[in-house]
Design a protein around this motif. Structure first.
Motif, PDB file in Angstrom:
ATOM      1  N   ASN A 215       0.744  -1.096   0.224  1.00  0.00           N
ATOM      2  CA  ASN A 215       0.082  -0.022   0.098  1.00  0.00           C
ATOM      3  C   ASN A 215       0.877   1.325   0.037  1.00  0.00           C
ATOM      4  OD1 ASN A 215      -2.175  -1.535   0.007  1.00  0.00           O
ATOM      5  ND2 ASN A 215      -2.761  -1.297   2.382  1.00  0.00           N
ATOM      6  N   ALA A 216       1.879   1.292   0.758  1.00  0.00           N
ATOM      7  CA  ALA A 216       2.869   2.602   0.977  1.00  0.00           C
ATOM      8  C   ALA A 216       3.544   2.552  -0.402  1.00  0.00           C
ATOM      9  CB  ALA A 216       3.728   2.386   2.027  1.00  0.00           C
ATOM     10  N   GLN A 288      -2.558  -2.913  13.989  1.00  0.00           N
ATOM     11  CA  GLN A 288      -2.750  -2.591  12.852  1.00  0.00           C
ATOM     12  C   GLN A 288      -3.797  -1.663  12.520  1.00  0.00           C
ATOM     13  OE1 GLN A 288      -0.965  -3.181   9.934  1.00  0.00           O
ATOM     14  NE2 GLN A 288      -2.360  -1.801   8.958  1.00  0.00           N
ATOM     15  N   LEU A 289      -5.016  -1.968  13.267  1.00  0.00           N
ATOM     16  CA  LEU A 289      -6.298  -0.881  13.034  1.00  0.00           C
ATOM     17  C   LEU A 289      -6.235   0.569  14.019  1.00  0.00           C
ATOM     18  CD1 LEU A 289      -8.977  -3.572  12.990  1.00  0.00           C
ATOM     19  CD2 LEU A 289      -7.877  -2.661  11.089  1.00  0.00           C
ATOM     20  N   THR A 290      -5.308   0.288  14.868  1.00  0.00           N
ATOM     21  CA  THR A 290      -5.509   1.533  15.795  1.00  0.00           C
ATOM     22  C   THR A 290      -4.138   2.497  15.865  1.00  0.00           C
ATOM     23  OG1 THR A 290      -4.958   0.132  17.666  1.00  0.00           O
ATOM     24  CG2 THR A 290      -7.267   0.251  17.161  1.00  0.00           C
ATOM     25  N   THR A 291      -3.139   2.079  15.306  1.00  0.00           N
ATOM     26  CA  THR A 291      -1.914   2.672  15.671  1.00  0.00           C
ATOM     27  C   THR A 291      -1.662   3.530  14.500  1.00  0.00           C
ATOM     28  OG1 THR A 291      -0.524   0.879  15.038  1.00  0.00           O
ATOM     29  CG2 THR A 291      -0.938   0.832  17.178  1.00  0.00           C
ATOM     30  N   ASP A 292      -0.652   4.488  14.687  1.00  0.00           N
ATOM     31  CA  ASP A 292      -0.286   5.389  13.575  1.00  0.00           C
ATOM     32  C   ASP A 292       1.111   4.977  13.272  1.00  0.00           C
ATOM     33  OD1 ASP A 292      -2.740   6.562  13.620  1.00  0.00           O
ATOM     34  OD2 ASP A 292      -2.003   8.556  14.452  1.00  0.00           O
ATOM     35  N   ASP A 293       1.553   3.863  13.481  1.00  0.00           N
ATOM     36  CA  ASP A 293       2.892   3.560  13.016  1.00  0.00           C
ATOM     37  C   ASP A 293       3.396   3.553  11.849  1.00  0.00           C
ATOM     38  OD1 ASP A 293       3.037   2.539  15.566  1.00  0.00           O
ATOM     39  OD2 ASP A 293       2.863   0.327  15.251  1.00  0.00           O
ATOM     40  N   LEU A 295       1.197   5.705   9.630  1.00  0.00           N
ATOM     41  CA  LEU A 295       0.359   7.280   9.102  1.00  0.00           C
ATOM     42  C   LEU A 295       1.373   8.418   9.605  1.00  0.00           C
ATOM     43  CD1 LEU A 295      -3.190   6.194  10.335  1.00  0.00           C
ATOM     44  CD2 LEU A 295      -1.860   5.515   8.057  1.00  0.00           C
ATOM     45  N   GLU A 296       1.956   8.448  10.637  1.00  0.00           N
ATOM     46  CA  GLU A 296       2.734   9.735  11.058  1.00  0.00           C
ATOM     47  C   GLU A 296       3.901   9.812  10.059  1.00  0.00           C
ATOM     48  OE1 GLU A 296       3.457  12.862  12.358  1.00  0.00           O
ATOM     49  OE2 GLU A 296       1.838  12.036  12.836  1.00  0.00           O
ATOM     50  N   PRO A 297       4.656   8.709  10.002  1.00  0.00           N
ATOM     51  CA  PRO A 297       5.535   8.814   8.765  1.00  0.00           C
ATOM     52  C   PRO A 297       5.348   9.087   7.505  1.00  0.00           C
ATOM     53  CG  PRO A 297       5.994   6.523  10.123  1.00  0.00           C
ATOM     54  CD  PRO A 297       4.671   7.057  10.523  1.00  0.00           C
ATOM     55  N   LEU A 298       4.007   8.793   7.096  1.00  0.00           N
ATOM     56  CA  LEU A 298       3.659   8.934   5.745  1.00  0.00           C
ATOM     57  C   LEU A 298       3.362  10.575   5.747  1.00  0.00           C
ATOM     58  CD1 LEU A 298       1.374   6.012   4.583  1.00  0.00           C
ATOM     59  CD2 LEU A 298       3.499   6.822   3.489  1.00  0.00           C
ATOM     60  N   ARG A 299       2.757  10.952   6.927  1.00  0.00           N
ATOM     61  CA  ARG A 299       2.347  12.391   7.079  1.00  0.00           C
ATOM     62  C   ARG A 299       3.933  13.351   6.801  1.00  0.00           C
ATOM     63  NH1 ARG A 299      -0.778  10.656  11.666  1.00  0.00           N
ATOM     64  NH2 ARG A 299      -2.988  10.382  11.079  1.00  0.00           N
ATOM     65  N   ARG A 413     -10.105   0.303   4.205  1.00  0.00           N
ATOM     66  CA  ARG A 413      -9.966   1.039   5.282  1.00  0.00           C
ATOM     67  C   ARG A 413      -8.565   1.457   5.315  1.00  0.00           C
ATOM     68  NH1 ARG A 413      -8.399   0.929  10.562  1.00  0.00           N
ATOM     69  NH2 ARG A 413      -9.396   2.624  11.914  1.00  0.00           N
ATOM     70  N   GLU A 414      -7.672   0.557   5.671  1.00  0.00           N
ATOM     71  CA  GLU A 414      -6.212   0.837   5.847  1.00  0.00           C
ATOM     72  C   GLU A 414      -5.573   1.442   4.689  1.00  0.00           C
ATOM     73  OE1 GLU A 414      -4.561  -0.118   8.833  1.00  0.00           O
ATOM     74  OE2 GLU A 414      -6.743   0.047   8.957  1.00  0.00           O
ATOM     75  N   TYR A 415      -6.022   1.146   3.479  1.00  0.00           N
ATOM     76  CA  TYR A 415      -5.489   2.180   2.260  1.00  0.00           C
ATOM     77  C   TYR A 415      -6.009   3.166   2.332  1.00  0.00           C
ATOM     78  CZ  TYR A 415      -4.020   2.300  -2.631  1.00  0.00           C
ATOM     79  OH  TYR A 415      -3.468   2.764  -3.911  1.00  0.00           O
ATOM     80  N   SER A 416      -7.332   3.626   2.804  1.00  0.00           N
ATOM     81  CA  SER A 416      -7.788   4.993   2.792  1.00  0.00           C
ATOM     82  C   SER A 416      -7.163   5.705   3.754  1.00  0.00           C
ATOM     83  CB  SER A 416      -9.626   4.985   2.988  1.00  0.00           C
ATOM     84  OG  SER A 416     -10.039   4.421   2.003  1.00  0.00           O
ATOM     85  N   ARG A 417      -6.434   5.255   5.140  1.00  0.00           N
ATOM     86  CA  ARG A 417      -5.979   5.872   6.036  1.00  0.00           C
ATOM     87  C   ARG A 417      -4.484   6.360   5.478  1.00  0.00           C
ATOM     88  NH1 ARG A 417      -5.303   3.969  11.672  1.00  0.00           N
ATOM     89  NH2 ARG A 417      -4.481   2.250  10.964  1.00  0.00           N
ATOM     90  N   MET A 418      -4.037   5.480   4.520  1.00  0.00           N
ATOM     91  CA  MET A 418      -2.575   5.825   4.088  1.00  0.00           C
ATOM     92  C   MET A 418      -2.979   6.695   3.182  1.00  0.00           C
ATOM     93  SD  MET A 418      -0.386   2.581   3.666  1.00  0.00           S
ATOM     94  CE  MET A 418       0.563   1.673   5.099  1.00  0.00           C
ATOM     95  N   VAL A 419      -3.859   6.735   2.386  1.00  0.00           N
ATOM     96  CA  VAL A 419      -4.268   8.179   1.436  1.00  0.00           C
ATOM     97  C   VAL A 419      -4.257   9.123   2.062  1.00  0.00           C
ATOM     98  CG1 VAL A 419      -5.926   8.935  -0.321  1.00  0.00           C
ATOM     99  CG2 VAL A 419      -5.458   6.502  -0.341  1.00  0.00           C
ATOM    100  N   GLU A 420      -5.129   9.300   3.125  1.00  0.00           N
ATOM    101  CA  GLU A 420      -5.143  10.658   3.717  1.00  0.00           C
ATOM    102  C   GLU A 420      -4.078  11.119   4.477  1.00  0.00           C
ATOM    103  OE1 GLU A 420      -7.753  12.668   3.873  1.00  0.00           O
ATOM    104  OE2 GLU A 420      -8.640  11.402   2.425  1.00  0.00           O
ATOM    105  N   ALA A 421      -3.068   9.914   5.156  1.00  0.00           N
ATOM    106  CA  ALA A 421      -1.885  10.451   5.622  1.00  0.00           C
ATOM    107  C   ALA A 421      -0.900  11.134   4.481  1.00  0.00           C
ATOM    108  CB  ALA A 421      -1.439   9.226   6.377  1.00  0.00           C
ATOM    109  N   LEU A 422      -0.820  10.650   3.446  1.00  0.00           N
ATOM    110  CA  LEU A 422      -0.104  10.832   2.263  1.00  0.00           C
ATOM    111  C   LEU A 422      -0.834  12.369   1.490  1.00  0.00           C
ATOM    112  CD1 LEU A 422       2.753  10.274   1.243  1.00  0.00           C
ATOM    113  CD2 LEU A 422       1.712   8.899  -0.319  1.00  0.00           C
ATOM    114  N   GLY A 423      -1.436  12.747   2.231  1.00  0.00           N
ATOM    115  CA  GLY A 423      -1.937  14.122   1.446  1.00  0.00           C
ATOM    116  C   GLY A 423      -3.579  14.137   0.787  1.00  0.00           C
ATOM    117  N   GLY A 424      -4.032  12.799   0.866  1.00  0.00           N
ATOM    118  CA  GLY A 424      -5.593  12.970   0.226  1.00  0.00           C
ATOM    119  C   GLY A 424      -5.586  12.900  -1.338  1.00  0.00           C
TER     120      GLY A 424
END
Length: 606
Positions: A215-216, A288-293, A295-299, A413-424
């Motif tokens: 995904n990343a 996997q579902l609850t942490t930002d391990d 997501l924060e690096p992708l931001r 859901r996990e893919y969408s969370r990464m999409v948003e973290a990387l700018g949406g």
């Protein structure tokens, strides 16, 4: 003149058989057969019994510390992130480089005839790599056989992908590396991988790590393509992307699997190993579902990519790349370096994420459960009054469907969370039910092999819904599923007259011809994009110069991750949508237009 053939009476040998049976003739035939066998490397001995799979040396857990896991076949970013995941799980890894033409030639030299070019490229690439270890790094053949294993995917179906494992072994044997280990995980497999679990532990950590890396990698590729098309400083995107990929590799490498520890672990383990395993898998899943391990690096990555300056007021055709899985994914000679070529020719490209393929497999699981719901063994069909049996069949079906639906929902859901973290700005995963509805009339959705009906569906989806000016389908020469798809595409193009669709068959040769064909189709797409941009500008109250001046006064509009809506019907291009958005902003701020030149002339000058 009429020639007649006389058949000898039953029981009477023909004169030819009598000649062949003579001792002198038998001796000559035997000598010729032996000479031919030595010259051509064939055997005339009779084969008795069933075929047996060649003996495969084991890869066991104690060997992990001194065995290097090799893999490849995707983009560099996917592979680099995947290496981080494997290293976090305790494996030594090495990525086989992107295949080149020399790898293609080695694949043809050491492999079977009649294979598709992904086979030749990937098989030859592995041979090229182990030859490098031997000839350049000085490792002995036995050191390589004992110290390396190759991990690859496998599948069945109407395509040569199911033969890749055998091709790897054949080519390695022919190249002098007989006994080199090739590990296989099936396309349709799951967590239970049998004998492979000894050395390669395919557990929840393994598969979740792979999905996160995929995904990343998908999103880094897509966002980079969006930015690269409009960058004002050539090479700035590649520099930011390289730094971001290395950063995410370190994140993946340092990630430690969640596990039960301390008193809680002691308490749960006292209830038995099965209970402990279930509880620990639940912990991993919740982590996997609850942490930002990730997501924060992708931001942080999004902030790095957002520092690249872009100019979106350039009308560029959007090209959606589809086709056979490997040909549409690789970034080297295997698809004629097509992504770089398209970008250099002035296109904005949308590449296909691996996530679509994963979503397609989950969809297949759901659909097959529905198709096979009422299939039972002959003689075991429930009678109309056997309500219990009927209820059991229905419950089994609902369970399978619910599991597939749950897995698909979590994955998206996990893919969408990464999409948003990387700018949406990246696209979400396409809806598989919609893809089935679009393609089924042209290509039966139950026909498997390759990407099935998805090639047809994507062409309709991106063209008819105005997401791309052109669809480019990359496939290997002679690929049966993609060839079938091309046959259906003729009906699609006939139905949707305005679409620009170009199929390109790839091989180890023919790059100039392929690029020439793409240039011709891209010329039409460029003209369409410029015409669209000019028509949009003519409908707006502001001139192109005024729009540019407004962008210069508002630096955030030069940021690649600045989000703006694409809501105008039948408008495709990024520049056209951006101009509409700028107009809405300027009107909201009360800026009055003062046209000095016509927009048509301004667009023609670009």
């Amino acid at each position: 003149m009429t020639t007649t053939t006389t058949t000898p009476p039953a029981g009477q040998r023909s004169s030819l058989l009598n000649i062949v049976s003579q001792p002198q003739v038998k001796s000559l035939l035997s000598e010729a057969k032996q000479r031919f066998a030595e010259e051509e490397g064939v055997s005339f001995r009779s084969v008795n019994g069933h075929f047996k799979k060649p003996y495969e040396h084991d890869f066991t857990a104690p060997q992990r510390g001194h065995t290097t896991l090799l893999f490849g076949g995707m983009t560099f970013r996917h592979e680099h992130l995947l290496a981080g995941v494997f290293e976090s799980l305790g494996y030594k890894t090495a990525v086989v480089p992107t295949p080149n033409v020399n790898a293609f030639q080695l694949g043809k030299e050491y492999g079977n005839n009649g294979q598709c070019n992904p086979t030749y490229f990937t098989v030859g690439n592995l041979v090229q790599y182990v030859q490098h270890l031997r000839d350049v790094e000085g490792k002995s053949t036995q050191e390589i056989i004992d110290g390396y294993v190759f991990l690859t995917a496998g599948a069945c179906g109407p395509c040569r992908f199911g033969m890749y494992e055998a091709e790897y072994r054949l080519a390695l044997r022919n190249a002098g590396f007989d006994g080199f280990r090739v590990l296989l995980f099936q396309q349709k497999g799951g967590l239970k991988q049998g004998d492979l679990e000894a050395g390669l532990k395919m557990d929840l950590d393994f598969f979740m790590g792979m999905l996160n890396a995929f995904n990343a990698g998908d999103l880094l590729n897509e966002v980079a393509n969006q930015v690269r098309a409009f960058e004002t400083t050539p090479g700035a995107t590649d520099k930011a992307l390289a730094e971001s990929t290395e950063f995410m590799y370190q994140v993946m490498k340092s990630k430690r699997p969640a596990k039960l520890e301390g008193k809680v672990a002691d308490l749960v383990s006292s209830r038995g190993k099965k209970t402990f395993d279930i509880a620990e898998q639940a912990i991993k899943f919740l982590d996997q579902l609850t942490t930002d391990d990730y997501l924060e690096p992708l931001r942080q990555v999004s902030r790095r990519l957002d520092a690249v300056e872009v100019d979106r007021l350039q009308p560029k055709p959007i090209v959606k790349v589809t086709g056979e899985f490997w040909a549409q994914t690789t970034e080297g000679d295997g698809n004629f370096n097509m992504f770089r070529f398209l970008t250099s020719e002035g296109a904005e490209i949308i590449v296909e994420p691996i996530a679509t393929w994963i979503a397609y497999m989950l969809w297949q699981t759901k659909i097959k459960a529905r198709d096979r719901k009422d299939l039972v063994e002959k003689g075991e069909e429930p009678k109309w009054y056997e309500l219990g049996k009927r209820a059991q069949i229905e419950a089994t079906y609902l369970k399978k469907r619910a599991i597939a639906k749950f897995a698909d929902t979590v994955f998206r859901r996990e893919y969408s969370r990464m999409v948003e973290a990387l700018g949406g700005t990246a696209h979400e995963i396409v809806d598989m039910d919609e893809m089935e509805a679009l393609a089924h009339d042209f290509y039966h959705s139950r026909s498997e092999g390759g990407e099935g009906h998805l090639e047809v569906a994507k062409n309709i989806y991106y063209s008819h819904k105005y997401y791309a000016h052109m669809v480019l389908s990359l496939k290997p020469f002679g690929c049966m599923p993609s060839t079938q798809s091309d046959g259906a595409q003729s009906a699609v193009v006939n139905r949707y007259k305005d679409m620009i669709f170009l199929p390109i068959e790839t091989s180890g040769e023919g790059e100039i011809n392929a690029h020439s064909r793409v240039q011709m189709a891209l010329g039409e797409a460029k003209a369409r994009a410029k015409r669209e941009f000019a028509e949009v500008l003519e409908s707006l109250p502001y001139s192109l110069e005024e729009l540019r001046a407004y962008v210069d006064l508002n630096p955030e509009l030069k940021r690649p991750l600045y989000k703006f809506p694409r809501k105008t019907p039948k408008v495709v291009g990024t520049a056209a949508h951006f101009a509409i958005h700028l107009t809405e902003r300027m009107q909201a701020e009360g800026i009055r237009p003062s046209r000095a030149t016509t927009n048509a002339n301004a667009v023609a000058a670009q």
